[in-house]
Motif scaffolding. Structure first.
Motif, PDB file in Angstrom:
ATOM      1  N   ALA A  15       0.823  -1.214   0.000  1.00 44.79           N
ATOM      2  CA  ALA A  15       0.000   0.000   0.000  1.00 44.79           C
ATOM      3  C   ALA A  15       0.854   1.259   0.000  1.00 44.79           C
ATOM      4  CB  ALA A  15      -0.924  -0.001   1.215  1.00 44.79           C
ATOM      5  N   SER A  16       2.108   1.148   0.384  1.00 45.11           N
ATOM      6  CA  SER A  16       2.987   2.319   0.419  1.00 45.11           C
ATOM      7  C   SER A  16       3.179   2.938  -0.960  1.00 45.11           C
ATOM      8  CB  SER A  16       4.342   1.945   1.015  1.00 45.11           C
ATOM      9  OG  SER A  16       4.206   1.546   2.361  1.00 45.11           O
ATOM     10  N   ALA A  17       2.929   2.179  -2.012  1.00 46.76           N
ATOM     11  CA  ALA A  17       3.090   2.705  -3.372  1.00 46.76           C
ATOM     12  C   ALA A  17       1.899   3.548  -3.811  1.00 46.76           C
ATOM     13  CB  ALA A  17       3.288   1.547  -4.341  1.00 46.76           C
ATOM     14  N   LEU A  18       0.802   3.495  -3.057  1.00 49.09           N
ATOM     15  CA  LEU A  18      -0.380   4.269  -3.426  1.00 49.09           C
ATOM     16  C   LEU A  18      -0.210   5.716  -2.985  1.00 49.09           C
ATOM     17  CD1 LEU A  18      -3.136   1.688  -2.440  1.00 49.09           C
ATOM     18  CD2 LEU A  18      -2.476   2.357  -4.754  1.00 49.09           C
ATOM     19  N   PRO A  19      -0.508   6.690  -3.844  1.00 49.70           N
ATOM     20  CA  PRO A  19      -0.254   8.093  -3.520  1.00 49.70           C
ATOM     21  C   PRO A  19      -1.343   8.748  -2.679  1.00 49.70           C
ATOM     22  CG  PRO A  19      -1.089   7.929  -5.745  1.00 49.70           C
ATOM     23  CD  PRO A  19      -0.951   6.516  -5.254  1.00 49.70           C
ATOM     24  N   ASP A  20      -2.520   8.169  -2.603  1.00 46.32           N
ATOM     25  CA  ASP A  20      -3.660   8.808  -1.952  1.00 46.32           C
ATOM     26  C   ASP A  20      -3.446   8.969  -0.456  1.00 46.32           C
ATOM     27  OD1 ASP A  20      -4.244   6.909  -4.159  1.00 46.32           O
ATOM     28  OD2 ASP A  20      -6.158   7.979  -4.211  1.00 46.32           O
ATOM     29  N   ALA A  21      -3.968  10.055   0.079  1.00 49.76           N
ATOM     30  CA  ALA A  21      -3.907  10.278   1.527  1.00 49.76           C
ATOM     31  C   ALA A  21      -4.674   9.192   2.275  1.00 49.76           C
ATOM     32  CB  ALA A  21      -4.473  11.659   1.861  1.00 49.76           C
ATOM     33  N   GLU A  22      -5.759   8.703   1.666  1.00 49.67           N
ATOM     34  CA  GLU A  22      -6.546   7.653   2.302  1.00 49.67           C
ATOM     35  C   GLU A  22      -5.719   6.388   2.492  1.00 49.67           C
ATOM     36  OE1 GLU A  22     -11.015   5.708   1.988  1.00 49.67           O
ATOM     37  OE2 GLU A  22     -10.021   6.401   0.151  1.00 49.67           O
ATOM     38  N   ALA A  23      -4.819   6.129   1.545  1.00 49.78           N
ATOM     39  CA  ALA A  23      -3.965   4.947   1.668  1.00 49.78           C
ATOM     40  C   ALA A  23      -3.057   5.059   2.884  1.00 49.78           C
ATOM     41  CB  ALA A  23      -3.137   4.765   0.402  1.00 49.78           C
ATOM     42  N   GLN A  24      -2.653   6.274   3.218  1.00 55.85           N
ATOM     43  CA  GLN A  24      -1.812   6.454   4.403  1.00 55.85           C
ATOM     44  C   GLN A  24      -2.591   6.138   5.680  1.00 55.85           C
ATOM     45  OE1 GLN A  24       1.481   6.921   3.840  1.00 55.85           O
ATOM     46  NE2 GLN A  24       0.708   6.699   1.735  1.00 55.85           N
ATOM     47  N   THR A  25      -3.871   6.457   5.661  1.00 52.45           N
ATOM     48  CA  THR A  25      -4.722   6.067   6.795  1.00 52.45           C
ATOM     49  C   THR A  25      -4.819   4.546   6.889  1.00 52.45           C
ATOM     50  OG1 THR A  25      -6.042   8.090   6.642  1.00 52.45           O
ATOM     51  CG2 THR A  25      -7.033   6.222   7.785  1.00 52.45           C
ATOM     52  N   PHE A  26      -4.984   3.886   5.737  1.00 50.35           N
ATOM     53  CA  PHE A  26      -5.039   2.420   5.729  1.00 50.35           C
ATOM     54  C   PHE A  26      -3.748   1.842   6.311  1.00 50.35           C
ATOM     55  CE2 PHE A  26      -7.957   2.327   1.705  1.00 50.35           C
ATOM     56  CZ  PHE A  26      -8.990   2.848   2.462  1.00 50.35           C
ATOM     57  N   ILE A  27      -2.624   2.413   5.922  1.00 49.37           N
ATOM     58  CA  ILE A  27      -1.329   1.914   6.413  1.00 49.37           C
ATOM     59  C   ILE A  27      -1.235   2.106   7.926  1.00 49.37           C
ATOM     60  CG2 ILE A  27       1.160   2.319   6.357  1.00 49.37           C
ATOM     61  CD1 ILE A  27       0.810   3.014   3.368  1.00 49.37           C
ATOM     62  N   ALA A  28      -1.711   3.250   8.422  1.00 47.89           N
ATOM     63  CA  ALA A  28      -1.694   3.478   9.867  1.00 47.89           C
ATOM     64  C   ALA A  28      -2.538   2.433  10.589  1.00 47.89           C
ATOM     65  CB  ALA A  28      -2.193   4.885  10.177  1.00 47.89           C
ATOM     66  N   GLU A  29      -3.685   2.073  10.007  1.00 42.46           N
ATOM     67  CA  GLU A  29      -4.527   1.035  10.606  1.00 42.46           C
ATOM     68  C   GLU A  29      -3.801  -0.310  10.602  1.00 42.46           C
ATOM     69  OE1 GLU A  29      -8.772   0.990   9.500  1.00 42.46           O
ATOM     70  OE2 GLU A  29      -8.409   2.921   8.528  1.00 42.46           O
ATOM     71  N   ALA A  30      -3.125  -0.617   9.498  1.00 42.54           N
ATOM     72  CA  ALA A  30      -2.365  -1.872   9.427  1.00 42.54           C
ATOM     73  C   ALA A  30      -1.257  -1.881  10.475  1.00 42.54           C
ATOM     74  CB  ALA A  30      -1.795  -2.052   8.026  1.00 42.54           C
ATOM     75  N   ARG A  31      -0.601  -0.732  10.666  1.00 42.27           N
ATOM     76  CA  ARG A  31       0.450  -0.654  11.688  1.00 42.27           C
ATOM     77  C   ARG A  31      -0.141  -0.836  13.086  1.00 42.27           C
ATOM     78  NH1 ARG A  31       3.914   4.687  10.441  1.00 42.27           N
ATOM     79  NH2 ARG A  31       5.118   3.899  12.232  1.00 42.27           N
ATOM     80  N   PHE A  32      -1.354  -0.308  13.311  1.00 40.28           N
ATOM     81  CA  PHE A  32      -2.012  -0.564  14.595  1.00 40.28           C
ATOM     82  C   PHE A  32      -2.248  -2.056  14.787  1.00 40.28           C
ATOM     83  CE2 PHE A  32      -5.697  -1.641  17.071  1.00 40.28           C
ATOM     84  CZ  PHE A  32      -5.529  -0.914  18.247  1.00 40.28           C
ATOM     85  N   LEU A  33      -2.774  -2.721  13.770  1.00 38.85           N
ATOM     86  CA  LEU A  33      -3.064  -4.145  13.888  1.00 38.85           C
ATOM     87  C   LEU A  33      -1.790  -4.955  14.109  1.00 38.85           C
ATOM     88  CD1 LEU A  33      -5.798  -4.418  11.121  1.00 38.85           C
ATOM     89  CD2 LEU A  33      -6.150  -4.521  13.599  1.00 38.85           C
ATOM     90  N   ARG A  34      -0.702  -4.546  13.479  1.00 43.50           N
ATOM     91  CA  ARG A  34       0.582  -5.209  13.718  1.00 43.50           C
ATOM     92  C   ARG A  34       1.035  -4.974  15.156  1.00 43.50           C
ATOM     93  NH1 ARG A  34       5.472  -3.545   9.852  1.00 43.50           N
ATOM     94  NH2 ARG A  34       5.199  -1.591  11.009  1.00 43.50           N
TER      95      ARG A  34
END
Length: 630
Positions: A142-161
């Motif tokens: 997901a880090s390759a996606l430019p959208d700001a929303e993707a950064q929110t998704f990544i933050a959620e994934a980091r929370f789950l990790r």
């Protein structure tokens, strides 16, 4: 999000967290209709579906519903679900639960004598390892996606990790820290290194997460709440107390938009049980859920989750239909150690009568209560022609009589609530009542008075013994009815067959953070004693349905908070961690039935405070060292 999970079939190529969780996890998509990795990360719309898989991996067990294509092999698929394993490791090992099933390795958990080859301790390790692997792959792609929303998704994934590693620290202490996809054999990290990683991740993502999110997904309050939990256990896990930080982040949560559910949606006198009903995503309980796992009897079927908690706790003479299911599995009960933590008070009849006002009159009760003798039980005249008394009665009959004179008495012909001079005897059933006689209208009433008590203790006792002489018979030990597959209107969940349950399971809810705050304050973390008392009383008022259970600052001790955690959070996957923090889990400072596999309980070796790294994992990765004692 809740209904979408059924349709997300997404298996990424995962890192070999332990030289592979299992070989069948390191593979391409196994369903011909599945998205490929390239398809999934083509845009944020598709990536959101992959994000759903990260959440679903903690709720579900495989690729096609309850069974058939498991994420983890080597154990029954239903056994491997995260919250079912959480119950087994954090509740079944304590005073909160016993299980009558004889599956190999399962009785070992309550008896505290498991080995390194135990399937259940191993399944949790694999489940958490899988979550780490899935989140690592998602973050990278997901880090390759430019959208700001993707950064929110990544933050959620980091929370789950971070959440997965929080669990790994708690259960296994020293495990590999892997944050990228790799095929290299990972080295072991210390508990302190893992703690520092989880802390740094949560601090970094707190402002990357949304202020609020759709139900079933985490927001920044979830990061604060997990930091509260992390800091509360810091002294055990790292040797360094962090109670002031626990207070700080608990305060952040207390000041957030989340609120304790006070909506008594089913009208039974308290709002606690709504948290565990089939509509707890809409009945008001959702306002308290900071991180919940979503279950749906049609869309997301599993033999773990709330399906396990409702079915496994049902047996004996219990009526499955009243719980919204088609039958019980007859396994789980609780010990008297939990039952006896719930306070109840006797009805103080003399005090109630003293509060009626008025004065004793010549009107009274005569009947089986005084063996139809000459002296009536006199009633209080509380207003003109109205007479009342609080009284405890046995099964029997009675009448109203004036001045012990049978020439002036009233009964009830036809049992319709109206009185007739010299009428028939009035039949009563055992109980405590406020009895009212109204001579102006020639009517009467018996208002049942229930003892004040803590309604959070939801136990089924008919045919069940409080004492457990032997664990296998379901009749030994009270059954627990906390979790149900009925909604606030009494309707069954969405699966009309009664097989699968709709009830969502809160993994972190606001009430826990109230209790974290109180404990951290008492352990020297600062904060306010008045705030701690107020928050505890908020929970107790909900449980009692009134203020009769409220406490003062003098009542608030560490042991009181531990017992209050038991009363509020039982069967929610917290107990073992709490007992370890108090040094009660392995020692003889606190014993419960069958602790250490002894009927009256006994201390066990201190190394039981952590579980073993699975034997297969140790044998395939020479970089790993087994935990002491195993």
């Amino acid at each position: 999000m809740k209904n979408r999970m059924k349709y997300i079939i997404f298996i990424v190529t995962i890192s070999l967290f332990m030289t592979a969780c299992h070989d069948d996890l390191d593979q391409d998509p196994i369903d011909p209709d599945s998205f490929t990795e390239q398809d999934v990360f083509v845009n944020t719309t598709e990536a959101k579906k992959a994000l759903a898989k990260l959440y679903a991996s903690l709720a579900l067990t495989g690729q096609q519903g309850p069974s058939g294509q498991p994420d983890i092999s080597g154990i029954d698929e239903g056994f491997s679900q995260y919250t079912r394993m959480l119950f087994n490791l954090n509740e079944l090992t304590t005073d909160h639960a016993v299980v009558g099933w004889g599956d190999a390795g399962l009785p070992d958990l309550h008896g505290l004598y498991w080995s390194a080859g135990n399937d259940f301790t191993g399944a949790m390790y694999l489940r958490l390892a899988q979550e780490v692997s899935f989140t690592n792959a998602f973050i990278q792609n997901a880090s390759a996606l430019p959208d700001a929303e993707a950064q929110t998704f990544i933050a959620e994934a980091r929370f789950l990790r971070a959440f997965a590693y929080y669990n790994l620290i708690d259960f296994y202490a020293n495990v590999p820290l892997v944050t990228q996809i790799t095929t290299d054999l990972p080295s072991q990290s210390s508990r302190t290194e893992l703690f520092d990683f989880v802390e740094s991740e949560l601090l970094e993502i707190q402002d990357l997460l949304l202020d609020s999110n759709e139900y079933g997904r985490v927001d920044k309050v979830a990061a604060w709440a997990l930091l509260s939990k992390l800091y509360l256990n810091a002294e055990v896990w790292t040797g360094t107390p962090r109670y002031s930080e626990c207070v700080t982040y608990s305060e952040h949560v207390l000041n957030s938009s989340y609120s304790i559910n006070m909506n008594d949606a089913n009208g039974n006198g308290n709002a606690y049980d709504e948290l565990f009903l089939a509509d707890n995503d809409t009945n008001g309980a959702q306002q308290e859920f900071i991180f919940a796992l979503n279950f749906d009897g049609i869309q997301s079927q599993t033999y773990g989750g709330s399906t396990f908690l409702v079915h496994a706790a049902t047996g004996g003479s219990m009526d499955p239909l009243s719980l919204g299911i088609n039958g019980g599995w007859g396994g789980l009960r609780t010990t008297k150690a939990l039952v006896e933590k719930f306070e109840s008070s006797e009805i103080d009849v003399p005090t109630l009568n003293s509060q009626l006002g008025g004065s004793l009159s010549d009107w009274g009760l005569v009947g089986d209560l005084n063996e139809w003798g000459d002296e009536d039980v006199e009633m209080y005249e509380t207003s003109t022609d109205v007479y009342q008394i609080y009284i405890t009665l046995a099964d029997g009959q009675l009448k109203f009589r004036f001045n012990e004179n049978w020439g002036n008495n009233y009964g009830d012909n036809g049992a319709d609530g109206s009185l007739e001079a010299g009428g028939e005897n009035i039949t009563v059933t055992a109980g405590t009542y406020l009895v009212t006689l109204n001579l102006a209208t020639l009517t009467y009433s018996f208002e049942a008075i229930e003892a004040a008590g803590d309604n959070r203790g939801m136990f089924y006792t008919d045919g069940q013994s409080l004492e457990i002489g032997s664990i296998p018979p379901f009749a030994e030990g009270y059954a627990v009815t906390k979790f149900k597959n009925i909604d606030s209107n009494g309707n069954q969940g969405s699966d009309s067959s009664g097989d699968f349950v709709d009830t969502d399971l809160p993994v972190i809810r606001l009430a826990e953070i109230y209790l974290n705050y109180a404990e951290a304050h008492l352990r020297g973390g600062g904060g306010s004693i008045s705030t701690a008392v107020d928050k505890i009383n908020e929970l107790r008022e909900r449980g009692y349905g009134n203020t009769s259970g409220n406490i003062t600052s003098g009542d608030l001790t560490l042991d009181f908070v531990l017992d209050e955690r038991s009363r509020e959070l039982y069967w929610e996957g917290q107990r073992r961690t709490d007992l370890i923090r108090y040094n009660y889990f392995t020692t003889n400072a606190y014993l419960w039935p069958f602790k250490g596999n002894q009927a009256n309980g006994t201390a066990v070796d201190a190394y039981r405070s952590v579980f073993p790294i699975p034997t297969n994992t140790i044998s395939t990765n020479p970089n790993l060292i087994q935990n002491d004692g195993y």
